[in-house]
Motif scaffolding. Sequence first.
Motif, short mmCIF file in Angstrom:
data_model
loop_
_atom_site.label_atom_id
_atom_site.label_comp_id
_atom_site.label_asym_id
_atom_site.label_seq_id
_atom_site.Cartn_x
_atom_site.Cartn_y
_atom_site.Cartn_z
N PRO A 203 38.79 10.27 -10.22
CA PRO A 203 39.37 10.89 -11.42
C PRO A 203 40.04 12.23 -11.14
CG PRO A 203 37.13 10.14 -11.85
CD PRO A 203 37.38 9.93 -10.39
N TYR A 204 39.51 13.01 -10.19
CA TYR A 204 40.13 14.32 -9.99
C TYR A 204 41.50 14.20 -9.34
CZ TYR A 204 37.79 13.91 -5.41
OH TYR A 204 37.32 13.46 -4.19
N MET A 207 43.74 13.47 -12.24
CA MET A 207 43.98 14.72 -12.97
C MET A 207 44.97 15.60 -12.22
SD MET A 207 42.83 14.67 -15.85
CE MET A 207 43.08 16.37 -16.36
N ARG A 209 47.37 14.52 -10.43
CA ARG A 209 48.68 13.93 -10.73
C ARG A 209 49.10 14.28 -12.15
NH1 ARG A 209 47.96 8.07 -10.34
NH2 ARG A 209 50.19 7.92 -10.70
N ALA A 210 48.13 14.27 -13.07
CA ALA A 210 48.46 14.61 -14.45
C ALA A 210 48.97 16.04 -14.57
CB ALA A 210 47.23 14.42 -15.34
N ARG A 211 48.56 16.90 -13.65
CA ARG A 211 49.06 18.27 -13.69
C ARG A 211 50.40 18.38 -12.96
NH1 ARG A 211 43.88 19.96 -11.65
NH2 ARG A 211 42.41 19.80 -13.37
N GLY A 212 50.89 17.25 -12.48
CA GLY A 212 52.24 17.24 -11.90
C GLY A 212 52.30 17.72 -10.48
N THR B 66 46.74 7.07 -20.95
CA THR B 66 47.05 7.15 -19.53
C THR B 66 48.41 6.55 -19.23
OG1 THR B 66 44.77 6.34 -19.48
CG2 THR B 66 45.64 7.18 -17.45
N GLY B 70 52.09 7.70 -17.37
CA GLY B 70 52.44 6.94 -16.17
C GLY B 70 51.37 7.02 -15.11
N LEU B 71 50.11 7.14 -15.54
CA LEU B 71 49.03 7.37 -14.57
C LEU B 71 48.20 6.13 -14.29
CD1 LEU B 71 47.70 10.89 -15.66
CD2 LEU B 71 49.02 10.31 -13.62
N ASP B 75 48.62 -1.23 -9.17
CA ASP B 75 47.98 -2.37 -8.53
C ASP B 75 47.08 -3.12 -9.51
OD1 ASP B 75 49.17 -1.66 -6.21
OD2 ASP B 75 47.40 -0.74 -5.30
N GLU B 97 56.19 6.46 -12.07
CA GLU B 97 56.36 7.75 -11.42
C GLU B 97 57.57 8.52 -11.95
OE1 GLU B 97 54.26 9.62 -9.38
OE2 GLU B 97 53.07 8.06 -10.31
N ALA B 100 56.69 11.70 -13.50
CA ALA B 100 56.08 12.77 -12.70
C ALA B 100 56.68 14.15 -12.98
CB ALA B 100 56.16 12.41 -11.22
N ARG B 103 54.97 15.91 -15.96
CA ARG B 103 53.52 16.08 -16.00
C ARG B 103 53.17 17.52 -15.65
NH1 ARG B 103 52.46 11.48 -12.00
NH2 ARG B 103 53.27 9.68 -13.14
N GLY B 104 52.25 18.07 -16.40
CA GLY B 104 51.83 19.44 -16.14
C GLY B 104 52.76 20.44 -16.79
N TYR B 109 47.34 16.96 -20.12
CA TYR B 109 46.44 15.83 -20.34
C TYR B 109 44.99 16.29 -20.22
CZ TYR B 109 44.13 11.33 -19.28
OH TYR B 109 43.31 10.24 -19.26
N ILE B 110 44.21 15.96 -21.24
CA ILE B 110 42.78 16.25 -21.19
C ILE B 110 42.06 14.92 -21.09
CG2 ILE B 110 40.82 17.26 -22.41
CD1 ILE B 110 42.84 19.05 -23.87
N VAL B 111 41.39 14.71 -19.98
CA VAL B 111 40.78 13.42 -19.69
C VAL B 111 39.49 13.26 -20.50
CG1 VAL B 111 39.41 14.22 -17.74
CG2 VAL B 111 40.28 11.87 -17.74
N ALA B 116 33.98 14.09 -13.41
CA ALA B 116 34.51 13.98 -12.05
C ALA B 116 35.98 14.37 -12.01
CB ALA B 116 34.32 12.56 -11.54
N ALA B 117 36.42 15.12 -13.01
CA ALA B 117 37.86 15.38 -13.13
C ALA B 117 38.32 16.61 -12.36
CB ALA B 117 38.25 15.49 -14.59
N ILE B 179 39.39 21.89 -17.82
CA ILE B 179 40.39 20.83 -17.93
C ILE B 179 41.43 21.21 -18.99
CG2 ILE B 179 40.76 18.40 -18.52
CD1 ILE B 179 39.22 18.63 -16.00
#
Lengths: 306, 340
Positions: A203-204, A207, A209-212, B66, B70-71, B75, B97, B100, B103-104, B109-111, B116-117, B179
Amino acid sequence: MISYVLRRIVIAILTTMAAVTATFIMLRIAPGDPIAVLLGDMASDAEIADARQAYGLDLPIWQQLMVYLGRASTLDFGQSIAQGTSVRELVLSHFPHTLLLAASTMLVVIILALPIGIYTAVRKGQSASHATNAASLVALSLPEFWTGIVMILIFSRMLRWLPSGGAESGWSLIMPTITLALPLIAVNLRLMSTETINVLRAPYITMARARGLPRGSILRRHVIRNALIPVVTVGGIQLGHLLGGAVIVETVFNWPGVGQLLIRSIGIRDYPVVQGCLILMTFSVIVTNMLVDFAYRLIDPRFRRG
Amino acid sequence: MTLAEPMVARPITREPAIAVAGLSITARDDAGSSLPLVKDISFTCNAGEVTALIGESGSGKSLTATALLGLLDPDVYDVRSHALSVAGYPAAPHDPESLAPIRGRKVGYIVQDPGAALDPTMKVGDQLAELFMIHRGMSHSDARREVIRLLNLVRIPNATARADDYPHQFSGGMKQRVIIAGAVALSPEVLIADEPTTALDVTVQAEILTLIDDLRNEYAMGVLLITHDLGVVYQVADRVLVMYAGRIVEKGEVEAICSTPAHPYTAGLLVSVPDLSRTGAVSAAIPGSPPRPGLDRGCPFAPRCFQAQSVCATDLPVLQQSGHTMAACHFPISDGVRHG
Ligand SMILES: Nc1ncnc2c1ncn2[C@@H]1O[C@H](COP(=O)(O)OP(=O)(O)O)[C@@H](O)[C@H]1O
Ligand SMILES: [Mg+2]
């Protein structure tokens, strides 16, 4: 931290003593008599008895052990029965070669296994990664003596590029290193690859990737470090074994390291030398375990307690 | 403009925060069969507003969130949509992607699970500093100043010292704040928050929600807030999307959804509010449990619906205007008729 280091050192000494005791007793119980080997078939009973007394072999095992441990605590490991020289000198004179071979092997393993492992993980499912996996499976199943002998045939006998044995020049280091490194590269490459794949799913990483963060930064800053943690453990165990002497490879290539000394001494029942080699092996494993532990603490902050 | 008129800061007309049409998510398994999880959903989140996405767990809310970023692992998941744009940035079809670059920077994004983030091997402050160093090209010391400002913003006590701690030294609530800090670090236009308060205790829940709402006001963010807590919806949402079994079954403004729901599922959710805020259980008001993910026939809610007719088992209802909301139901609860 200091109390932790002290604790580790005390544990290391106790472990070494336990290992010395165990090998000492096993050697005395094993069949074969060093005096018979030393004096040959023609010696009289009286000569044999004298020699046994001279080496202290007439005492009960536990007494021999006490004497041995007492001397060992002052770093006196006795004399070689066959050569009469000090065991400490003998073992230490062979150790640099073992150290050199272990270091060059681990270096090659690190340089090749880690980047290729990461590469195959990133290229998961592509033909390059399938090819590497197949190659490492082959490398893993080759016995060392076989690789060694085939390399000697090709590079020494046929092509005459490299010396077939000994340690006269830097060239002599190449074939033993490759022979030892091949299966280790295979193991570490696959481990690095699976660990990288696992971390990429964490997951990290999602995350990050989510932060770019760009792929390269994620790989360099987050993936590799985390994927290395199990690899460091396994690599440490491998280094520990290498430092104790690579018995087969040193024999095949006539490399004058501790492994070769051990095999020769077992052949002539030279107990004190065998014992000395075994102590060095135990000690190598213990020391590398400690190093791994420290490395762990550097990489993974969750282990930095106490 | 006359002086008598109050000076109200009007939101600048912007692109919708999120606009998605015909989003479908299918899971592929090793055997090669595929399992539809999110089915042809379309919605828009306005800039500067909070849009709540609600529904029982397993209805596909997190997958939707998600996919918007695009996360999802290509696969495992096949993600398709007719059109998807986030913060005015259109995603290229079939290339997750392509999102991309925003993102950020433009979308935070708040998971759902902060556990484990965060990278366990890196100081929390450094993980946030990365954002400023990589996206803004700041030096480490400048980035660190920003990080301390952020940690104060999300009300982490003792921010300067905490920046040097590792994730395992943080509680769940504190990790969630980190986060959030990462999600809003670069003042994005859009925030996607997936159940940011579940698994936190009640006082912390309220604080975090207030925090998100404050940040929305400060940055005029468009927020997609996923929750199954209707109390939260009342508190902060402007508009509501109700999701059931991978579909949006009702959408509308928060007052309309809460006072005159048209879909029996929404009505059931509303009745079960008291339990919901504590445990997330809706079973009290709606008998049975959601269908297992996969292909369905007719209205997915029919087996649990108190007013289902034979047509409900065969024909899929489409979203259409019913009263003050849009609902996908053959027999919407009409205005004034109260479900009791
Ligand atoms: N790879 C997968 N294979 C099969 N089912 C999946 C897979 N991923 C998610 N699901 C299912 O999709 C459903 C929706 O998941 P999710 O979006 O996490 O729901 P929510 O966030 O609304 O609780 C869940 O029932 C989950 O079990
Ligand atoms: Mg979820």
